[in-house]
Design an enzyme around this catalytic site. Structure first.
Site, short mmCIF file in Angstrom:
data_model
loop_
_atom_site.label_atom_id
_atom_site.label_comp_id
_atom_site.label_asym_id
_atom_site.label_seq_id
_atom_site.Cartn_x
_atom_site.Cartn_y
_atom_site.Cartn_z
N HIS A 34 0.70 -1.25 -0.01
CA HIS A 34 -0.06 0.01 0.09
C HIS A 34 0.87 1.17 0.02
CE1 HIS A 34 0.48 -0.79 4.55
NE2 HIS A 34 0.79 0.39 4.58
P1 TYD Z 1 -1.82 -2.68 7.25
O1 TYD Z 1 -1.22 -1.56 7.48
O2 TYD Z 1 -2.31 -3.24 6.05
O3 TYD Z 1 -0.80 -3.89 7.62
P2 TYD Z 1 0.76 -4.20 6.79
O4 TYD Z 1 1.17 -2.79 5.76
O5 TYD Z 1 1.63 -4.18 7.64
O6 TYD Z 1 0.68 -5.29 6.01
O7 TYD Z 1 -2.87 -3.09 8.51
C1 TYD Z 1 -3.38 -4.68 8.80
C2 TYD Z 1 -4.30 -4.35 9.72
O8 TYD Z 1 -4.23 -3.76 10.90
C3 TYD Z 1 -5.46 -3.57 8.98
O9 TYD Z 1 -6.88 -4.11 9.42
C4 TYD Z 1 -5.58 -2.39 9.92
C5 TYD Z 1 -4.82 -2.64 11.19
N1 TYD Z 1 -3.98 -1.59 11.63
C6 TYD Z 1 -4.57 -0.82 12.80
O10 TYD Z 1 -5.73 -1.14 13.32
N2 TYD Z 1 -4.08 0.11 13.25
C7 TYD Z 1 -2.56 0.33 12.79
O11 TYD Z 1 -1.79 1.25 13.43
C8 TYD Z 1 -2.12 -0.28 11.92
C9 TYD Z 1 -0.88 -0.02 11.20
C10 TYD Z 1 -3.14 -1.53 11.11
#
Ligand code: TYD
Length: 136
Positions: free
Chosen positions: A52
């Protein structure tokens, strides 16, 4: 904002025979105020994270333990960076697509972020990110 605006930051390190110590102060060692800290751990072999971009968020990514790769991509240029030192951080500016892979067993990825979690700040679709970045 291009991948040229993303760079490694060497953090202060107090070396000591009892063990080293690193500290980070927002807007002093890194170019933003820290509003949030999160970390990835227990990452299974072969897993990929990220995938992302953020509209406005700035982040610093640190390999607190073990190692992993971060691929940064501004839609024109792309670079793979290996992180394996807890006194180095990768600064990522807004509007950069990032992926994380090649996690070593037991690795911990800590992320310092300039803002609270906000799903509206994400681009999760690469085509949408590219349109926002470079136009249709
Ligand atoms: P995401 O940012 O997509 O993770 P990565 O980039 O590490 O693969 O986040 C994964 C899940 O966690 C998504 O459902 C959102 C949640 N999340 C939070 O609730 N708070 C946060 O600070 C972060 C980073 C993610």
């Amino acid at each position: 904002m291009s991948i040229e605006n993303c760079h490694m930051i060497e953090l202060p390190r107090i070396q000591d025979p009892r063990g080293n110590l690193t500290f980070i102060e927002g807007q002093s060692h890194i170019p933003f105020n820290i509003q949030r800290v999160y970390y990835l751990y227990d990452v299974p072999g072969g897993a990929e994270r990220g995938g992302h971009a953020h509209k406005g968020l700035e982040q610093l990514i640190i390999a607190m333990s073990g190692s992993f790769d971060v691929i940064i991509d501004d839609g024109k240029d792309k670079k793979r960076i290996h992180l394996n030192r807890s006194h180095n951080g990768l600064y990522i500016c807004p509007m950069i697509w990032r992926e994380l892979d090649n996690f070593s067993s037991g690795s911990v990825c800590m992320v310092l972020a300039s803002n609270l979690y906000d799903e509206d700040d994400y681009y999760r679709d690469y085509a949408v990110f590219m349109r926002a970045r470079w136009g249709a």
